[in-house]
Design an enzyme around this catalytic site. Structure first.
Site, mmCIF file in Angstrom:
data_model
loop_
_atom_site.group_PDB
_atom_site.id
_atom_site.type_symbol
_atom_site.label_atom_id
_atom_site.label_comp_id
_atom_site.label_asym_id
_atom_site.label_seq_id
_atom_site.Cartn_x
_atom_site.Cartn_y
_atom_site.Cartn_z
ATOM 1 N N LYS A 138 -6.718 3.664 -0.442
ATOM 2 C CA LYS A 138 -6.285 2.259 -0.372
ATOM 3 C C LYS A 138 -7.334 1.483 0.418
ATOM 4 O O LYS A 138 -7.216 1.324 1.643
ATOM 5 C CB LYS A 138 -4.901 2.176 0.286
ATOM 6 C CG LYS A 138 -4.395 0.758 0.504
ATOM 7 C CD LYS A 138 -2.911 0.733 0.808
ATOM 8 C CE LYS A 138 -2.431 -0.651 1.176
ATOM 9 N NZ LYS A 138 -0.975 -0.774 1.164
ATOM 10 N N GLU A 155 -5.846 4.761 3.982
ATOM 11 C CA GLU A 155 -6.134 3.322 4.021
ATOM 12 C C GLU A 155 -7.115 2.965 5.139
ATOM 13 O O GLU A 155 -6.703 2.721 6.277
ATOM 14 C CB GLU A 155 -4.827 2.526 4.199
ATOM 15 C CG GLU A 155 -5.063 1.023 4.239
ATOM 16 C CD GLU A 155 -3.784 0.191 4.398
ATOM 17 O OE1 GLU A 155 -2.708 0.774 4.559
ATOM 18 O OE2 GLU A 155 -3.885 -1.038 4.376
HETATM 19 P P1 13P Z 1 -1.617 -6.521 2.576
HETATM 20 O O1 13P Z 1 -1.656 -6.385 1.074
HETATM 21 O O2 13P Z 1 -0.755 -7.633 3.050
HETATM 22 O O3 13P Z 1 -2.981 -6.506 3.169
HETATM 23 O O4 13P Z 1 -0.904 -5.223 3.135
HETATM 24 C C1 13P Z 1 -1.224 -3.991 2.626
HETATM 25 C C2 13P Z 1 -0.824 -2.969 3.587
HETATM 26 O O5 13P Z 1 -0.044 -2.119 3.276
HETATM 27 C C3 13P Z 1 -1.405 -3.005 4.939
HETATM 28 O O6 13P Z 1 -1.264 -1.754 5.528
#
Ligand code: 13P
Length: 345
Positions: free
Chosen positions: A221, A179
């Site tokens: 992600k 991510e």
């Molecule tokens: P949000 O969808 O609230 O941005 O959170 C996703 C997430 O897992 C952040 O690490």
């Protein structure tokens, strides 16, 4: 081939199965408490447990959600019936996942930039989480857009950590969710976001290759390519979808198992509409394109619950609706009208 190759492949494919996405419910105690305190909910372990039970016992959630990312505290907790959350999820066919990063810290020598920590002892923690039933993991890196940032050093340090995390996860049986979040905060244009997102993804895939990470056994992600929250003009939905997919097509190898976006501070409707437009406009994208949302699925339900057990059923209805809307968006059948109409029922 690692001992886990087959299992990693199966897990990665299941996480992005058609019509399904991932629910992020892995807020650290600090973040969860902050959200509770805004609503006057006492920041206790029992309230965090009760809230996570509300989420995981939502009727029909498993129709829309392939897996849920938990926090360390939650993966060791149980529902009020005494069954562990992990066992409950397994019974419902939802794959347990775990946040393994140690959060962001100021990046020394680089004002206003962050680097994610948590590599120390990670292999041991990952194998412990595998024994507890987790089959995938998450590590969030944060890239901030500002006048002179992000620096190349910040992008590289975060990409290096993401890749080392991903390799450790694959060696120990967990599918890594990689991510790299480019923050939506600021008044930057969509073009600037695109430039930063492309540079970040380029470096992430360079580092993943250096670490020998198997792309078929990981999920990316990313954040969407979108103008900053305080930018003057909101960007039309189709422009966000086009800029986002074009950037991913340019930087993300087609062998990556799937793309599961974060919502990043978008409204519920924006998060669903953007995902939907990507699936409508780019059916030829080489990966499954779905969601891994926290706020865009949970926040309205949390607002409704407010720590009061009398509100559990109503909050669960809202949560199921948001999950259903994003499931529809992941196959290109979401509409804002339906969203609003069904929300009223
Ligand atoms: P949000 O969808 O609230 O941005 O959170 C996703 C997430 O897992 C952040 O690490």
């Amino acid at each position: 081939m690692s001992t886990y190759t087959q299992e990693l492949q199966t897990t990665a494919t299941a996480l992005v199965a058609k019509g399904k996405g991932i629910l992020a419910m892995d807020e650290s105690n600090g973040t969860c408490n902050k959200r509770f305190e805004k609503l006057g909910i006492a920041p206790t372990a029992e309230n965090r447990r009760a809230y996570r039970e509300l989420i995981l016992t939502t009727p029909n959630l498993n129709n829309f959600i392939s897996g849920a990312i938990l926090f360390d505290e939650t993966i060791k907790q149980s529902s009020s019936t005494g069954e562990s959350f992990v066992s409950m999820m397994q019974g419902l066919g939802m794959i347990p996942g775990i946040k393994v990063d140690g959060g962001t810290k100021p990046f020394d020598g680089h004002p206003d930039e962050l680097v994610t920590e948590g590599l120390d002892g990670l292999a041991d923690r990952v194998s412990e989480y595998y024994k507890l039933g987790a089959r995938f993991a998450k590590w969030r890196a944060v890239i901030t857009i500002g006048a002179d940032i992000p620096s190349a050093a910040c992008i590289e340090a975060n990409a290096d950590a993401l890749a080392r995390y991903a390799a450790i996860c694959q060696a120990n049986g967990l599918v890594p969710i990689v991510e790299p979040e480019v923050l939506i905060d600021g008044d930057h244009t969509l073009d600037r976001c695109q430039e930063v997102t492309a540079a970040t993804l380029k470096e992430v895939f360079i580092q993943l290759a250096i670490q020998g990470v198997e792309l078929e056994q990981m999920i990316l992600k990313p954040s969407m390519v979108i103008a900053g929250l305080s930018a003057l003009l909101p960007t039309p939905v189709n422009e966000v979808a086009t800029a986002t997919i074009n950037t991913l097509m340019q930087e993300v190898p087609p062998t990556v198992a799937g793309i599961a976006f974060l919502s990043g501070g978008q409204t519920n409707e924006q998060a669903a509409a953007h995902l939907n437009a990507m699936n409508v406009m780019f059916p030829q994208a080489p990966w499954a394109v779905t969601f891994s949302y926290a706020r865009a699925i949970q926040q309205s339900a949390l607002d409704k619950w407010c720590g009061d057990s009398a509100n559990v059923a109503a909050a669960q209805k809202i949560l199921a609706h948001r999950a259903a809307c994003n499931s529809a968006a992941s196959v290109g059948t979401y509409t804002v009208d339906n969203d609003r109409q069904l929300a009223l029922v």
